[in-house]
Design a protein around this motif. Structure first.
Motif, PDB file in Angstrom:
ATOM      1  N   GLU A  97       0.748  -1.165  -0.114  1.00 38.53           N
ATOM      2  CA  GLU A  97      -0.014   0.061   0.005  1.00 38.53           C
ATOM      3  C   GLU A  97       0.989   1.112   0.075  1.00 38.53           C
ATOM      4  O   GLU A  97       2.128   1.142   0.309  1.00 38.53           O
ATOM      5  CB  GLU A  97      -0.960   0.110   1.150  1.00 38.53           C
ATOM      6  N   ARG A  98       0.186   2.241  -0.210  1.00 36.19           N
ATOM      7  CA  ARG A  98       0.921   3.663  -0.149  1.00 36.19           C
ATOM      8  C   ARG A  98       0.439   4.510   0.710  1.00 36.19           C
ATOM      9  O   ARG A  98      -0.744   4.836   1.066  1.00 36.19           O
ATOM     10  CB  ARG A  98       0.918   4.387  -1.567  1.00 36.19           C
ATOM     11  N   GLY A  99       1.504   5.320   1.211  1.00 38.36           N
ATOM     12  CA  GLY A  99       1.162   6.388   2.320  1.00 38.36           C
ATOM     13  C   GLY A  99       0.165   5.961   3.395  1.00 38.36           C
ATOM     14  O   GLY A  99       0.313   4.762   3.917  1.00 38.36           O
ATOM     15  N   LEU A 100      -0.730   6.900   3.844  1.00 39.58           N
ATOM     16  CA  LEU A 100      -1.685   6.804   4.813  1.00 39.58           C
ATOM     17  C   LEU A 100      -3.123   6.256   4.450  1.00 39.58           C
ATOM     18  O   LEU A 100      -4.137   6.431   5.097  1.00 39.58           O
ATOM     19  CB  LEU A 100      -1.870   7.982   5.873  1.00 39.58           C
ATOM     20  N   ASN A 101      -3.038   5.269   3.372  1.00 41.34           N
ATOM     21  CA  ASN A 101      -4.541   4.782   2.784  1.00 41.34           C
ATOM     22  C   ASN A 101      -4.623   3.434   3.498  1.00 41.34           C
ATOM     23  O   ASN A 101      -3.470   2.733   3.394  1.00 41.34           O
ATOM     24  CB  ASN A 101      -4.340   4.592   1.280  1.00 41.34           C
ATOM     25  N   PRO A 102      -5.862   3.106   3.655  1.00 43.11           N
ATOM     26  CA  PRO A 102      -6.965   3.736   3.176  1.00 43.11           C
ATOM     27  C   PRO A 102      -6.984   4.738   4.547  1.00 43.11           C
ATOM     28  O   PRO A 102      -7.113   4.527   5.694  1.00 43.11           O
ATOM     29  CB  PRO A 102      -8.063   2.675   3.490  1.00 43.11           C
ATOM     30  N   ALA A 103      -7.542   6.128   4.306  1.00 43.85           N
ATOM     31  CA  ALA A 103      -7.690   7.112   5.004  1.00 43.85           C
ATOM     32  C   ALA A 103      -9.038   7.272   5.663  1.00 43.85           C
ATOM     33  O   ALA A 103     -10.216   6.608   4.886  1.00 43.85           O
ATOM     34  CB  ALA A 103      -7.519   8.530   4.268  1.00 43.85           C
ATOM     35  N   ASP A 105      -8.495   5.433   8.274  1.00 42.05           N
ATOM     36  CA  ASP A 105      -8.176   4.261   9.189  1.00 42.05           C
ATOM     37  C   ASP A 105      -6.538   3.891   9.396  1.00 42.05           C
ATOM     38  O   ASP A 105      -6.292   3.636  10.520  1.00 42.05           O
ATOM     39  CB  ASP A 105      -8.862   2.943   8.509  1.00 42.05           C
ATOM     40  N   ALA A 106      -5.925   3.966   8.372  1.00 38.85           N
ATOM     41  CA  ALA A 106      -4.639   3.866   8.634  1.00 38.85           C
ATOM     42  C   ALA A 106      -3.812   4.657   9.719  1.00 38.85           C
ATOM     43  O   ALA A 106      -3.379   4.323  10.437  1.00 38.85           O
ATOM     44  CB  ALA A 106      -3.766   4.012   7.168  1.00 38.85           C
ATOM     45  N   LEU A 107      -4.253   6.006   9.496  1.00 40.04           N
ATOM     46  CA  LEU A 107      -3.557   6.733  10.802  1.00 40.04           C
ATOM     47  C   LEU A 107      -4.141   6.733  11.990  1.00 40.04           C
ATOM     48  O   LEU A 107      -3.484   6.671  12.988  1.00 40.04           O
ATOM     49  CB  LEU A 107      -3.871   8.413  10.052  1.00 40.04           C
ATOM     50  N   ASN A 108      -5.439   6.307  11.990  1.00 42.14           N
ATOM     51  CA  ASN A 108      -5.939   6.151  13.247  1.00 42.14           C
ATOM     52  C   ASN A 108      -5.623   5.048  14.084  1.00 42.14           C
ATOM     53  O   ASN A 108      -5.282   4.762  15.170  1.00 42.14           O
ATOM     54  CB  ASN A 108      -7.581   6.067  13.344  1.00 42.14           C
ATOM     55  N   SER A 109      -5.205   3.990  13.162  1.00 42.77           N
ATOM     56  CA  SER A 109      -4.914   2.572  13.528  1.00 42.77           C
ATOM     57  C   SER A 109      -3.421   2.944  14.288  1.00 42.77           C
ATOM     58  O   SER A 109      -2.860   2.646  15.351  1.00 42.77           O
ATOM     59  CB  SER A 109      -4.643   1.740  12.462  1.00 42.77           C
ATOM     60  N   VAL A 110      -2.568   3.701  13.395  1.00 40.19           N
ATOM     61  CA  VAL A 110      -1.030   3.875  13.846  1.00 40.19           C
ATOM     62  C   VAL A 110      -1.025   4.625  15.099  1.00 40.19           C
ATOM     63  O   VAL A 110      -0.226   4.393  15.806  1.00 40.19           O
ATOM     64  CB  VAL A 110      -0.489   4.613  12.516  1.00 40.19           C
ATOM     65  N   LEU A 111      -1.762   5.640  15.274  1.00 40.65           N
ATOM     66  CA  LEU A 111      -1.953   6.434  16.434  1.00 40.65           C
ATOM     67  C   LEU A 111      -2.267   5.543  17.774  1.00 40.65           C
ATOM     68  O   LEU A 111      -1.952   5.826  18.354  1.00 40.65           O
ATOM     69  CB  LEU A 111      -2.745   7.689  16.208  1.00 40.65           C
ATOM     70  N   ALA A 112      -3.432   4.633  17.454  1.00 37.31           N
ATOM     71  CA  ALA A 112      -3.822   4.029  18.590  1.00 37.31           C
ATOM     72  C   ALA A 112      -2.781   3.073  19.071  1.00 37.31           C
ATOM     73  O   ALA A 112      -2.381   2.723  20.411  1.00 37.31           O
ATOM     74  CB  ALA A 112      -5.237   3.192  18.168  1.00 37.31           C
ATOM     75  N   GLU A 113      -2.100   2.455  18.017  1.00 37.30           N
ATOM     76  CA  GLU A 113      -1.114   1.301  18.367  1.00 37.30           C
ATOM     77  C   GLU A 113      -0.016   2.317  19.093  1.00 37.30           C
ATOM     78  O   GLU A 113       0.817   1.554  20.147  1.00 37.30           O
ATOM     79  CB  GLU A 113      -0.580   0.532  17.037  1.00 37.30           C
ATOM     80  N   ILE A 114       0.448   3.252  18.380  1.00 33.84           N
ATOM     81  CA  ILE A 114       1.498   4.038  19.156  1.00 33.84           C
ATOM     82  C   ILE A 114       1.396   4.404  20.587  1.00 33.84           C
ATOM     83  O   ILE A 114       1.910   4.354  21.678  1.00 33.84           O
ATOM     84  CB  ILE A 114       1.939   5.319  18.536  1.00 33.84           C
ATOM     85  N   GLY A 115      -0.149   4.876  20.669  1.00 33.05           N
ATOM     86  CA  GLY A 115      -0.610   5.233  22.041  1.00 33.05           C
ATOM     87  C   GLY A 115      -0.450   4.009  23.003  1.00 33.05           C
ATOM     88  O   GLY A 115      -0.001   4.239  24.209  1.00 33.05           O
ATOM     89  N   VAL A 116      -0.851   2.815  22.569  1.00 31.88           N
ATOM     90  CA  VAL A 116      -0.632   1.602  23.328  1.00 31.88           C
ATOM     91  C   VAL A 116       0.726   1.435  23.774  1.00 31.88           C
ATOM     92  O   VAL A 116       0.824   1.262  25.032  1.00 31.88           O
ATOM     93  CB  VAL A 116      -1.165   0.111  22.746  1.00 31.88           C
ATOM     94  N   LEU A 117       1.654   1.534  22.839  1.00 31.05           N
ATOM     95  CA  LEU A 117       3.091   1.063  23.419  1.00 31.05           C
ATOM     96  C   LEU A 117       3.519   2.540  24.153  1.00 31.05           C
ATOM     97  O   LEU A 117       4.462   2.056  25.291  1.00 31.05           O
ATOM     98  CB  LEU A 117       3.825   1.031  22.143  1.00 31.05           C
ATOM     99  N   VAL A 118       3.247   3.524  24.149  1.00 34.82           N
ATOM    100  CA  VAL A 118       3.626   4.662  24.939  1.00 34.82           C
ATOM    101  C   VAL A 118       2.970   4.636  26.577  1.00 34.82           C
ATOM    102  O   VAL A 118       3.598   4.783  27.292  1.00 34.82           O
ATOM    103  CB  VAL A 118       3.286   6.132  24.374  1.00 34.82           C
ATOM    104  N   ILE A 119       1.665   4.138  26.474  1.00 34.94           N
ATOM    105  CA  ILE A 119       1.297   4.149  27.787  1.00 34.94           C
ATOM    106  C   ILE A 119       1.728   2.919  28.626  1.00 34.94           C
ATOM    107  O   ILE A 119       2.102   3.123  29.675  1.00 34.94           O
ATOM    108  CB  ILE A 119      -0.330   3.703  27.575  1.00 34.94           C
TER     109      ILE A 119
END
Length: 147
Positions: A97-103, A105-119
């Protein structure tokens, strides 16, 4: 009067936040699976496993804060991030895939997963420091005194 934050309360709030973010990531993977990823060989199955694992571990993380569950949550979030990066660089089983597609969802998923790791990291560091202080104090107490 100064109120002290209890490590147990902070831990529980952190676990709830990590569980919520992990469930969000799971829902996004389920939604993408339902919206078409299910027909992509191997990738559809991986999305379904990610979704199922995320919901299960999120639920269990609310109930228990065991180290194994925290490790499982970090593994699911980290694994999803690795899969995301691989799918945009070298590909995963021929799927790219390219970039943050599907938009979006891709960005929201990445942010949620980074949030899990940070917490989870934020919860682990104070616990590790408390454990270390306890070990040092225990070792110091067991030393013979010079009289």
């Amino acid at each position: 009067m100064r109120l002290e934050r209890s490590p147990a309360v902070a831990d529980q709030v952190g676990r709830l936040a990590a569980a919520a973010l992990l469930a969000i990531s799971g829902y996004i993977h389920f939604d993408l699976y339902r919206d078409g990823y299910r027909v992509i060989p191997r990738i559809g199955t991986m999305f379904l496993i990610q979704e199922s694992g995320s919901f299960a571990v999120a639920f269990l993380l609310i109930i228990s804060g065991s180290f194994v569950l925290r490790l499982a949550a970090a593994g699911l979030a980290g694994g999803a991030l690795v899969g995301f990066v691989l799918s945009r660089t070298v590909g995963v089983f021929g799927f790219t895939e390219r970039g943050l597609n599907p938009a979006p969802d891709a960005l929201n998923s990445v942010l949620a997963e980074i949030g899990v790791l940070v917490i989870l990291t934020a919860l682990l560091v104070p616990a590790a420091l408390r454990w270390r202080r306890h070990r040092i104090a225990t070792a110091a107490a067991s030393l013979p005194t010079l009289a």
